[in-house]
Design a protein around this motif. Structure first.
Motif, PDB file in Angstrom:
ATOM      1  N   ALA A  63      42.322  44.522  39.854  1.00 46.55           N
ATOM      2  CA  ALA A  63      42.854  45.870  39.676  1.00 46.55           C
ATOM      3  C   ALA A  63      42.019  46.912  40.409  1.00 46.55           C
ATOM      4  O   ALA A  63      42.551  47.917  40.888  1.00 46.55           O
ATOM      5  CB  ALA A  63      42.932  46.210  38.192  1.00 46.55           C
ATOM      6  N   ALA A  64      40.694  46.682  40.508  1.00 41.14           N
ATOM      7  CA  ALA A  64      39.790  47.654  41.123  1.00 41.14           C
ATOM      8  C   ALA A  64      39.513  47.367  42.594  1.00 41.14           C
ATOM      9  O   ALA A  64      38.812  48.143  43.246  1.00 41.14           O
ATOM     10  CB  ALA A  64      38.459  47.680  40.362  1.00 41.14           C
ATOM     11  N   ASN A  65      40.056  46.285  43.120  1.00 37.20           N
ATOM     12  CA  ASN A  65      39.764  45.905  44.499  1.00 37.20           C
ATOM     13  C   ASN A  65      40.391  46.887  45.486  1.00 37.20           C
ATOM     14  O   ASN A  65      41.563  47.254  45.364  1.00 37.20           O
ATOM     15  CB  ASN A  65      40.292  44.492  44.757  1.00 37.20           C
ATOM     16  CG  ASN A  65      39.994  44.008  46.155  1.00 37.20           C
ATOM     17  OD1 ASN A  65      40.794  44.185  47.061  1.00 37.20           O
ATOM     18  ND2 ASN A  65      38.837  43.389  46.321  1.00 37.20           N
ATOM     19  N   ALA A  66      39.627  47.285  46.483  1.00 38.96           N
ATOM     20  CA  ALA A  66      40.085  48.293  47.440  1.00 38.96           C
ATOM     21  C   ALA A  66      41.303  47.818  48.230  1.00 38.96           C
ATOM     22  O   ALA A  66      42.226  48.598  48.497  1.00 38.96           O
ATOM     23  CB  ALA A  66      38.948  48.654  48.389  1.00 38.96           C
ATOM     24  N   LEU A  67      41.321  46.542  48.624  1.00 41.46           N
ATOM     25  CA  LEU A  67      42.460  46.013  49.378  1.00 41.46           C
ATOM     26  C   LEU A  67      43.725  46.010  48.525  1.00 41.46           C
ATOM     27  O   LEU A  67      44.812  46.339  49.012  1.00 41.46           O
ATOM     28  CB  LEU A  67      42.153  44.596  49.868  1.00 41.46           C
ATOM     29  CG  LEU A  67      41.100  44.452  50.959  1.00 41.46           C
ATOM     30  CD1 LEU A  67      40.792  42.982  51.203  1.00 41.46           C
ATOM     31  CD2 LEU A  67      41.560  45.126  52.245  1.00 41.46           C
ATOM     32  N   VAL A  68      43.582  45.616  47.268  1.00 40.45           N
ATOM     33  CA  VAL A  68      44.736  45.597  46.366  1.00 40.45           C
ATOM     34  C   VAL A  68      45.262  47.012  46.149  1.00 40.45           C
ATOM     35  O   VAL A  68      46.470  47.265  46.228  1.00 40.45           O
ATOM     36  CB  VAL A  68      44.365  44.940  45.022  1.00 40.45           C
ATOM     37  CG1 VAL A  68      45.524  45.060  44.029  1.00 40.45           C
ATOM     38  CG2 VAL A  68      44.000  43.474  45.227  1.00 40.45           C
TER      39      VAL A  68
ATOM     40  N   GLY B 262      48.999  39.057  54.807  1.00 39.91           N
ATOM     41  CA  GLY B 262      48.875  39.961  53.666  1.00 39.91           C
ATOM     42  C   GLY B 262      47.556  39.817  52.951  1.00 39.91           C
ATOM     43  O   GLY B 262      46.498  40.111  53.504  1.00 39.91           O
ATOM     44  N   LEU B 263      47.604  39.271  51.732  1.00 38.99           N
ATOM     45  CA  LEU B 263      46.403  39.174  50.902  1.00 38.99           C
ATOM     46  C   LEU B 263      46.449  37.875  50.111  1.00 38.99           C
ATOM     47  O   LEU B 263      47.509  37.474  49.608  1.00 38.99           O
ATOM     48  CB  LEU B 263      46.362  40.367  49.934  1.00 38.99           C
ATOM     49  CG  LEU B 263      45.008  40.787  49.357  1.00 38.99           C
ATOM     50  CD1 LEU B 263      44.079  41.249  50.468  1.00 38.99           C
ATOM     51  CD2 LEU B 263      45.221  41.933  48.359  1.00 38.99           C
ATOM     52  N   ARG B 264      45.293  37.217  50.005  1.00 40.52           N
ATOM     53  CA  ARG B 264      45.188  36.017  49.160  1.00 40.52           C
ATOM     54  C   ARG B 264      44.185  36.310  48.046  1.00 40.52           C
ATOM     55  O   ARG B 264      43.051  36.714  48.307  1.00 40.52           O
ATOM     56  CB  ARG B 264      44.758  34.797  49.956  1.00 40.52           C
ATOM     57  CG  ARG B 264      44.422  33.588  49.074  1.00 40.52           C
ATOM     58  CD  ARG B 264      44.413  32.285  49.839  1.00 40.52           C
ATOM     59  NE  ARG B 264      45.772  31.879  50.200  1.00 40.52           N
ATOM     60  CZ  ARG B 264      46.073  30.688  50.742  1.00 40.52           C
ATOM     61  NH1 ARG B 264      45.118  29.799  50.980  1.00 40.52           N
ATOM     62  NH2 ARG B 264      47.332  30.390  51.044  1.00 40.52           N
ATOM     63  N   ILE B 265      44.614  36.073  46.820  1.00 37.27           N
ATOM     64  CA  ILE B 265      43.779  36.311  45.640  1.00 37.27           C
ATOM     65  C   ILE B 265      43.522  34.978  44.959  1.00 37.27           C
ATOM     66  O   ILE B 265      44.465  34.267  44.583  1.00 37.27           O
ATOM     67  CB  ILE B 265      44.469  37.278  44.657  1.00 37.27           C
ATOM     68  CG1 ILE B 265      44.829  38.587  45.359  1.00 37.27           C
ATOM     69  CG2 ILE B 265      43.575  37.540  43.451  1.00 37.27           C
ATOM     70  CD1 ILE B 265      45.643  39.531  44.494  1.00 37.27           C
TER      71      ILE B 265
ATOM     72  N   PRO C 117      49.305  48.546  45.376  1.00 35.28           N
ATOM     73  CA  PRO C 117      48.942  49.311  44.177  1.00 35.28           C
ATOM     74  C   PRO C 117      49.780  48.961  42.952  1.00 35.28           C
ATOM     75  O   PRO C 117      49.336  49.164  41.831  1.00 35.28           O
ATOM     76  CB  PRO C 117      49.159  50.769  44.608  1.00 35.28           C
ATOM     77  CG  PRO C 117      50.122  50.694  45.752  1.00 35.28           C
ATOM     78  CD  PRO C 117      49.784  49.424  46.476  1.00 35.28           C
ATOM     79  N   LEU C 118      50.967  48.410  43.177  1.00 36.73           N
ATOM     80  CA  LEU C 118      51.817  48.005  42.059  1.00 36.73           C
ATOM     81  C   LEU C 118      51.115  46.966  41.189  1.00 36.73           C
ATOM     82  O   LEU C 118      51.201  47.007  39.957  1.00 36.73           O
ATOM     83  CB  LEU C 118      53.143  47.442  42.587  1.00 36.73           C
ATOM     84  CG  LEU C 118      54.177  46.990  41.555  1.00 36.73           C
ATOM     85  CD1 LEU C 118      54.622  48.162  40.681  1.00 36.73           C
ATOM     86  CD2 LEU C 118      55.376  46.355  42.254  1.00 36.73           C
TER      87      LEU C 118
END
Length: 324
Positions: free
Chosen positions: A78-83, A65-68, A88-89
């Motif tokens: 909030a503005a990151n393209a992947l997020v 998935g994604l690691r932040i 988007p939630l």
């Protein structure tokens, strides 16, 4: 504000060591919550360990998935393209919180640890078990309009104020931490605590542990998501009730669902059993309202916040209808 010492860490291990080297130490990054608490004498640390220079700002795709990183700014996340594409939630919830100026400073880790906005917690002249264990709870029997209706205890009826935390609960996030005893992964549903007899503990973090990242797993079933925030004014206000909803519908039938509530409990409120019971049922108002009632079963309102029960029920139904 009392005098304190200051140290700056350059590595996570150094930060953990610096924090443990002196009692009553606190990590500071953006400082958007801690500095206010220090001004009001709610927090009085002897030392601040600055972690703002740690290399924990990344937002990376992983095989799951994604690691932040814990120090990624709320505005950047909030503005990151992947997020925005995959989760988007989270972006929606972050943009619903605070102000642009605060989002430019606030971090993911700090937001996870954001403390309650209970008036009695902030007023050191009032009793508060969260601030001073054993002193009592001024909100019980006091003005409790913004307070919890679920999961509270005779010791505390404060709520978790974060919009982000509600979204993370609906996204099955996992919090990564490191400390003196090594690293560990904490599912978001286990990260925050209900007050019980120890309301001074907001989370399950142990002494000197540092949040390093938040993992967001990709869901097997897509669907849609929505963050609904009900508040007294359109901006810069904490939620009276909020709903983070994810819903996958096929041929009019619920295939997967996540529902997390904010503004109603000491932690984001989510009941997986209620979600499981929705799967296979028609995606209709009847199903949604039945789930809402189940999520709110056992609610214990106080003098000024009984309105939250109906408000939360309607908000749940509306959020689910938006994504159905």
């Amino acid at each position: 504000m009392k005098l304190f010492s200051y140290a700056q860490a350059t590595k996570p291990a150094d930060a953990v060591q610096l924090l443990g080297a002196q009692t009553q130490s606190k990590f500071i990054a953006g400082g958007t919550n801690l500095v206010d608490l220090m001004k009001y004498d709610v927090e009085s640390p002897d030392r601040l360990v600055d972690i703002s220079q740690l290399a924990l700002t990344q937002i990376d795709a992983t095989d799951k998935g994604l690691r932040i990183g814990a120090l990624a700014r709320n505005s950047d996340v909030a503005a990151n393209a992947l997020v925005m594409k995959q989760f988007p939630l989270l972006s929606e919830a972050l943009l619903a919180g605070a102000s642009p100026q605060l989002r430019n400073m606030a971090t993911m880790g700090g937001n996870l640890l954001q403390r309650t906005r209970c008036h009695y917690f902030y007023d050191v002249s009032q009793p508060c078990n969260k601030r001073a264990a054993g002193s009592g709870c001024g909100a019980i029997g006091g003005y409790n309009r913004i307070h919890a209706i679920l999961g509270s205890s005779p010791s505390c009826i404060a709520t978790n104020p974060s919009d982000m935390n509600v979204a993370l609960a609906a996204l099955d996030a996992v919090v990564q931490v490191t400390g003196p005893n090594g690293s560990r992964s904490i599912p978001i549903l286990d990260f925050h605590r209900l007050p019980g007899n120890t309301p001074q503990r907001d989370t399950v973090l142990e002494a000197n542990e540092l949040i390093t990242a938040v993992d967001l797993p990709t869901t097997a079933i897509g669907g849609k998501s929505h963050y609904l925030k009900v508040r007294d004014r359109a901006s810069y206000a904490f939620a009276l009730v909020s709903v983070a909803a994810r819903l996958a519908v096929e041929n009019g039938v619920v295939r997967d669902v996540r529902i997390a509530l904010g503004g109603v409990a000491h932690k984001p409120w989510r009941l997986p059993d209620v979600e499981k019971n929705m799967v296979g049922k028609p995606a209709t108002e009847t199903t949604f309202r039945s789930a809402a009632k189940a999520l709110l079963a056992g609610a214990q309102p106080h003098e000024h916040n009984a309105f939250k029960i109906q408000l939360a029920e309607n908000a749940i139904v509306r959020a689910l209808q938006t994504v159905s």
